[in-house]
Design an enzyme around this catalytic site. Structure first.
Site, PDB file in Angstrom:
ATOM      1  N   LYS A 135       0.818  -1.218   0.000  1.00 28.14           N
ATOM      2  CA  LYS A 135       0.000   0.000   0.000  1.00 28.14           C
ATOM      3  C   LYS A 135       0.847   1.261   0.000  1.00 28.14           C
ATOM      4  CE  LYS A 135      -3.586  -0.511  -0.345  1.00 28.14           C
ATOM      5  NZ  LYS A 135      -4.292  -0.856  -1.618  1.00 28.14           N
ATOM      6  N   LYS A 137      -7.562   0.227  -6.489  1.00 28.09           N
ATOM      7  CA  LYS A 137      -6.641   1.270  -6.039  1.00 28.09           C
ATOM      8  C   LYS A 137      -7.407   2.575  -5.850  1.00 28.09           C
ATOM      9  CE  LYS A 137      -3.365  -1.746  -6.688  1.00 28.09           C
ATOM     10  NZ  LYS A 137      -2.694  -2.401  -5.567  1.00 28.09           N
TER      11      LYS A 137
END
Length: 407
Positions: free
Chosen positions: A163, A369
């Site tokens: 991430k 995303k």
């Protein structure tokens, strides 16, 4: 006995028939070759196939010159091409592959993280240009010609962090003609090490001389065994770490898990071992990954700092071309990826590619995303910032770079 014709020959009634058959055969052959040529042109292969379909390589002609007919040449003709011209032809094919839709380029896992965006969504200065159709190669052509080159163990690896922006960095880098990267995360040095280096090498794409083989698996950075294992493969491996404010990263990590398992406890309850005392639970992976200084210590036992590049996930969003410039320099590549390749997508909140190599269609990371983060109690956020501050300061000292997470 039938009379003989002129010159003592038998009647020539069969001759016109045989000539007629021969003419029809030639006509059919010409029609077939013309149809094949039109097919390649309709598939937008004319730039690669600028000469006749059945032409062979003319020894002194440069790649792309008229009359060469590369695609019509078989493996034997391809093998005798001059090295420079052969490399140029294969680079053209690699660039063509980048123009394919993600579903054809990647496996299902990667395609889900990468999407082609309608031209109407492209924003920012300069727009995205006119659209163009995606070329489709004849079956087997790409496999035949990309059989050139060889599979190499990676010379550079994006080792973290989860991430942090690793997928975006890898996709941006793949625009560069001298970067060849495997799409899916191999997870070799953390989950599949027992399968051996031969298995690992076979996962890699073929490369030509001067190209770099890369892969990315963010979990390597937090895997204790990974530094020694990568060093055993090659002490010269270049390592790239994309880092991000550990608090924001932890919330993003939780958001991803929440999208898959909506029944998990709240972020606040997972953050603390005891919410009354405020003791942070460092065994929770979302928190543990952000202790960058502790993880880096293990890597510095096996690699010098000069072989590691730390990319700011925040600057990768604000100034993708600037961060990509640093990465290209670190990898010893010519600075080809510049501002002209990016636009900022206000909806997603991060930069997207204006176009892949050889295409004018914009590309953004997919729906997995840029998810909207849940609202987190600001007191919990502040406690996390206080918790991470000493680890961040140590990380700044170790890397010689202040990432500004504590400003």
């Amino acid at each position: 006995m039938a009379p003989l014709g002129p010159a003592g020959a038998h009647p020539t009634s069969a001759e016109p028939l045989s000539r007629s058959i021969f003419r029809k055969f030639l006509l059919m052959l010409c029609s077939l070759l013309t149809s094949l040529y039109v097919f390649y042109c309709l598939a937008e292969r004319c730039q690669t196939l600028s000469g006749p379909v059945v032409g062979l390589w003319e020894g002194n002609e440069e790649a792309g010159a008229p009359g060469r007919g590369v695609l019509a040449s078989g493996p034997r003709e391809l093998a005798v091409l001059p090295a420079v011209a052969r490399r140029k032809s294969l680079l053209q094919l690699q660039q063509w592959r980048r123009r394919l839709p993600p579903a054809l380029r990647y496996d299902a896992q990667e395609a889900a993280a990468w999407e082609e965006e309608p031209l109407g969504l492209a924003g920012g200065p300069g727009g995205s240009g006119a659209g163009s159709s995606v070329a489709e190669a004849p079956p087997g052509t790409l496999d035949l010609l990309l059989d050139e080159g060889s599979k190499q163990l990676p010379q550079a690896i994006i080792i973290g962090v989860k991430k942090g922006g690793t997928r975006a960095l890898l996709e941006f880098l793949r625009v560069h003609p001298d970067v060849r990267a495997v799409g899916a995360e191999p997870h070799f040095f953390d989950r599949s090490y027992d399968k051996g280096l031969a298995w690992y090498r076979d996962l890699m794409p073929r490369t030509l001389d001067g190209q770099i083989t890369m892969e990315k698996t963010p979990s390597y950075f937090v895997t204790r065994e990974a530094p020694a294992r990568i060093s055993a493969m090659s002490k010269n491996t270049k390592l790239i770490v994309v880092v991000r404010d550990p608090v924001t990263r932890a919330i993003s990590d939780y958001t991803q898990t929440l999208s898959k398992r909506p029944d998990i406890p709240t972020f606040e309850s997972l953050t603390f071992r005891n919410q009354t005392t405020g003791l942070i639970d460092t065994s929770w992976s979302a928190i543990q990954i952000g202790l960058y200084a502790k993880h880096l210590e293990h890597w510095l036992l096996h690699f010098p700092l000069r072989q590691m590049l730390f990319v700011s996930g925040e600057r990768l969003i604000r100034d993708p071309a600037g961060e990509l410039g640093r990465v290209q320099d670190f990898l010893g590549l010519k600075r080809i990826i510049t501002d002209k390749h990016f636009y900022f997508n206000k909806t997603k909140g991060f930069p997207c590619l204006k176009k892949a190599e050889g295409s004018s269609k914009p590309h953004c990371l997919g729906k997995t995303k840029g998810r909207t983060h849940p609202e987190i109690d600001q007191e919990v956020v502040q406690r996390l910032r206080d918790f991470y501050r000493p680890f961040n300061l140590k990380f700044y000292q170790m890397t010689g770079h202040d990432f500004g997470w504590d400003g």
